[in-house]
Design an enzyme around this catalytic site. Structure first.
Site, PDB file in Angstrom:
ATOM      1  N   HIS A  58      -9.469   1.076   5.514  1.00  0.00           N
ATOM      2  CA  HIS A  58      -8.198   1.261   6.109  1.00  0.00           C
ATOM      3  C   HIS A  58      -8.364   2.207   7.251  1.00  0.00           C
ATOM      4  O   HIS A  58      -9.033   3.123   7.115  1.00  0.00           O
ATOM      5  CB  HIS A  58      -7.306   1.889   5.118  1.00  0.00           C
ATOM      6  CG  HIS A  58      -5.902   1.804   5.427  1.00  0.00           C
ATOM      7  ND1 HIS A  58      -5.294   2.820   6.451  1.00  0.00           N
ATOM      8  CD2 HIS A  58      -4.910   0.871   5.403  1.00  0.00           C
ATOM      9  CE1 HIS A  58      -3.920   2.625   6.725  1.00  0.00           C
ATOM     10  NE2 HIS A  58      -3.607   1.239   5.850  1.00  0.00           N
ATOM     11  N   ASN A 113       0.833  -1.283  -0.272  1.00  0.00           N
ATOM     12  CA  ASN A 113       0.095  -0.052   0.152  1.00  0.00           C
ATOM     13  C   ASN A 113       0.850   1.138   0.121  1.00  0.00           C
ATOM     14  O   ASN A 113       1.465   1.421   1.045  1.00  0.00           O
ATOM     15  CB  ASN A 113      -0.814   0.034   1.320  1.00  0.00           C
ATOM     16  CG  ASN A 113      -1.541   1.174   1.633  1.00  0.00           C
ATOM     17  OD1 ASN A 113      -1.856   2.018   0.654  1.00  0.00           O
ATOM     18  ND2 ASN A 113      -2.307   1.370   2.497  1.00  0.00           N
ATOM     19  N   TRP A 114       1.044   1.958  -1.142  1.00  0.00           N
ATOM     20  CA  TRP A 114       2.040   3.136  -1.358  1.00  0.00           C
ATOM     21  C   TRP A 114       1.240   4.467  -0.573  1.00  0.00           C
ATOM     22  O   TRP A 114       2.287   5.390  -0.388  1.00  0.00           O
ATOM     23  CB  TRP A 114       2.146   3.375  -2.742  1.00  0.00           C
ATOM     24  CG  TRP A 114       3.037   2.217  -3.647  1.00  0.00           C
ATOM     25  CD1 TRP A 114       3.422   1.210  -2.960  1.00  0.00           C
ATOM     26  CD2 TRP A 114       3.272   2.431  -4.912  1.00  0.00           C
ATOM     27  NE1 TRP A 114       4.036   0.341  -3.923  1.00  0.00           N
ATOM     28  CE2 TRP A 114       4.096   1.402  -5.184  1.00  0.00           C
ATOM     29  CE3 TRP A 114       3.388   3.485  -5.926  1.00  0.00           C
ATOM     30  CZ2 TRP A 114       4.668   0.798  -6.449  1.00  0.00           C
ATOM     31  CZ3 TRP A 114       3.807   3.104  -7.041  1.00  0.00           C
ATOM     32  CH2 TRP A 114       4.556   2.009  -7.175  1.00  0.00           C
ATOM     33  N   LYS A 115       0.127   4.238  -0.259  1.00  0.00           N
ATOM     34  CA  LYS A 115      -0.724   5.486   0.611  1.00  0.00           C
ATOM     35  C   LYS A 115      -0.324   6.595  -0.426  1.00  0.00           C
ATOM     36  O   LYS A 115      -0.186   6.530  -1.763  1.00  0.00           O
ATOM     37  CB  LYS A 115      -0.091   5.553   1.931  1.00  0.00           C
ATOM     38  CG  LYS A 115      -0.031   4.510   2.652  1.00  0.00           C
ATOM     39  CD  LYS A 115       0.133   4.578   4.001  1.00  0.00           C
ATOM     40  CE  LYS A 115      -0.110   3.306   4.820  1.00  0.00           C
ATOM     41  NZ  LYS A 115       0.149   3.142   6.309  1.00  0.00           N
ATOM     42  N   GLU A 139      -5.125  -5.238  10.822  1.00  0.00           N
ATOM     43  CA  GLU A 139      -4.236  -4.289  11.184  1.00  0.00           C
ATOM     44  C   GLU A 139      -4.509  -3.471  12.391  1.00  0.00           C
ATOM     45  O   GLU A 139      -5.137  -2.490  12.494  1.00  0.00           O
ATOM     46  CB  GLU A 139      -4.235  -3.019  10.073  1.00  0.00           C
ATOM     47  CG  GLU A 139      -4.026  -3.603   8.688  1.00  0.00           C
ATOM     48  CD  GLU A 139      -3.351  -2.703   7.550  1.00  0.00           C
ATOM     49  OE1 GLU A 139      -2.260  -2.997   7.241  1.00  0.00           O
ATOM     50  OE2 GLU A 139      -4.111  -1.702   7.471  1.00  0.00           O
ATOM     51  N   GLY A 173       2.910  -1.152   4.081  1.00  0.00           N
ATOM     52  CA  GLY A 173       2.976   0.435   4.096  1.00  0.00           C
ATOM     53  C   GLY A 173       4.278   0.805   3.741  1.00  0.00           C
ATOM     54  O   GLY A 173       4.842   0.726   2.663  1.00  0.00           O
ATOM     55  N   GLY A 174       5.037   1.392   4.541  1.00  0.00           N
ATOM     56  CA  GLY A 174       6.058   1.848   4.479  1.00  0.00           C
ATOM     57  C   GLY A 174       7.226   0.951   3.823  1.00  0.00           C
ATOM     58  O   GLY A 174       7.908   1.546   2.580  1.00  0.00           O
ATOM     59  N   GLU A 180      -6.615   4.637   7.994  1.00  0.00           N
ATOM     60  CA  GLU A 180      -6.298   6.031   7.804  1.00  0.00           C
ATOM     61  C   GLU A 180      -7.567   6.506   7.228  1.00  0.00           C
ATOM     62  O   GLU A 180      -7.807   7.916   7.595  1.00  0.00           O
ATOM     63  CB  GLU A 180      -5.239   6.352   6.859  1.00  0.00           C
ATOM     64  CG  GLU A 180      -3.872   6.039   7.842  1.00  0.00           C
ATOM     65  CD  GLU A 180      -2.686   5.525   6.864  1.00  0.00           C
ATOM     66  OE1 GLU A 180      -2.670   5.285   5.666  1.00  0.00           O
ATOM     67  OE2 GLU A 180      -1.764   4.920   7.463  1.00  0.00           O
ATOM     68  N   SER A 200       3.757  -2.245  10.307  1.00  0.00           N
ATOM     69  CA  SER A 200       5.150  -2.460  10.441  1.00  0.00           C
ATOM     70  C   SER A 200       5.718  -3.687  10.186  1.00  0.00           C
ATOM     71  O   SER A 200       6.670  -4.014  10.619  1.00  0.00           O
ATOM     72  CB  SER A 200       5.514  -1.931  11.884  1.00  0.00           C
ATOM     73  OG  SER A 200       5.137  -0.556  12.332  1.00  0.00           O
ATOM     74  N   GLY A 218       2.594   2.178  10.753  1.00  0.00           N
ATOM     75  CA  GLY A 218       3.568   3.118  10.440  1.00  0.00           C
ATOM     76  C   GLY A 218       4.505   3.644  11.996  1.00  0.00           C
ATOM     77  O   GLY A 218       5.007   4.565  11.921  1.00  0.00           O
TER      78      GLY A 218
HETATM   79  P1  PGA Z   1       2.926   0.180   7.632  1.00  0.00           P
HETATM   80  O1  PGA Z   1       1.404   0.366   7.072  1.00  0.00           O
HETATM   81  O2  PGA Z   1       3.431  -1.223   7.120  1.00  0.00           O
HETATM   82  O3  PGA Z   1       3.850   1.520   7.029  1.00  0.00           O
HETATM   83  O4  PGA Z   1       2.656   0.160   9.169  1.00  0.00           O
HETATM   84  C1  PGA Z   1       0.778  -0.795   7.018  1.00  0.00           C
HETATM   85  C2  PGA Z   1      -0.615  -0.308   6.467  1.00  0.00           C
HETATM   86  O5  PGA Z   1      -1.120   0.804   6.649  1.00  0.00           O
HETATM   87  O6  PGA Z   1      -1.250  -0.987   5.732  1.00  0.00           O
END
Ligand code: PGA
Length: 263
Positions: A107, A21-23, A179, A246-247, A109, A225, A185
């Site tokens: 998600h 997930n590149w956000k 999650e 994500g990251g 966010e 993470s 993050g």
């Molecule tokens: P992260 O994000 O790997 O940066 O913790 C995961 C996500 O939001 O799907």
């Protein structure tokens, strides 16, 4: 056969899925290079690989991967209507027209910054499925909910509301991503024990809501993470069928390591 053995046996039929997930990251002009470097860097992949870039990158990436086996494109969100006066929104139909395979819904966010709740997410899930998109449904508890011991109740509430009116056939087009918000993050990962416990809980919950076989077929990803150094210990656990990353999905070496750990 006892349920534990059945679960271990069935897990072999759930192909692992590693989703990046590149956000809101990566410029459109850099997207193709990032995907090419990742695909070139993979040494062994026995899993499905999913890139989830911002909407603006989808046409390029969808063309780039269209003939690649086990590589898919996803979107990070969609609206529940198929068209109309909804300024700034993207419909499931539009995504399907660009050969998008998956859409991420729920998600944390989106819940936190855009006020999405499971009633709205339920509408989005139904709409996405009606366009033959597969859904990655995200759920997870906050740190205070975990510390209060309410994490399982919370997940049960989220899933029952989000899956209301979803048939067993439709469930087969859904992947769940567990999650924990406190791990997203933050660099704090759920321990393999914590993650496996929640995945087992979610699988039993879905087995009770639908059927044992529906529960056993369901892919449940862990997110929060995930990186090269912890992917193996998480992905080795029965019931953890992949990762939503994500990251680390923006770093070629890291993402390739995670893909390698799934193989
Ligand atoms: P992260 O994000 O790997 O940066 O913790 C995961 C996500 O939001 O799907």
């Amino acid at each position: 056969m006892d349920p534990q053995n059945l679960s271990i046996q069935m897990s072999k039929f759930r192909k692992k899925l590693i989703a990046g997930n590149w956000k809101m990251n990566v410029l459109p002009s850099m997207a193709e290079q990032l995907v090419n470097e990742i695909l070139d860097g993979i040494t062994n992949a026995n899993c499905d690989i999913l890139f989830i870039p911002p909407f603006t990158h989808i046409p390029t990436l969808s063309t780039l991967i269209h003939d690649k086996e086990s590589v898919f494109i996803g979107a990070q969100n969609c609206h529940y209507e198929s068209s109309g006066a909804f300024t700034g929104e993207i419909s499931p139909e539009m995504l399907k027209d660009l050969n998008v395979d998956f859409v991420v819904l729920g998600h944390s966010e989106r819940r936190q910054y855009f006020g999405e709740n499971d009633k709205l997410i339920n509408q989005k899930i139904k709409s996405a499925l009606s366009q033959n998109l597969k859904v990655i449904y995200c759920c997870g508890e906050s740190i205070s909910e975990r510390e209060a011991g309410k994490h399982k109740d919370l997940i049960e509430m989220q899933i029952s509301a989000a899956f209301s009116g979803i048939s067993e056939l439709e469930l087969s087009k859904i992947v769940i991503a567990y999650e924990p918000i406190w791990a997203i993050g933050t660099g704090k990962t759920a321990s393999p024990d914590q993650a496996q416990d929640m995945h087992n809980f979610i699988r039993v919950l879905l087995s009770n809501m639908y059927s044992e076989s529906a529960g056993e077929k369901l892919r449940i990803l862990y997110g929060g993470s995930v990186k090269g150094s912890n992917a193996q210990e998480l992905l080795n656990r029965t019931g953890i069928d992949g990762a939503l990353v994500g990251g680390a999905s923006l770093k070629v070496d890291e993402f390739c390591k995670i893909i390698g750990a799934a193989g």
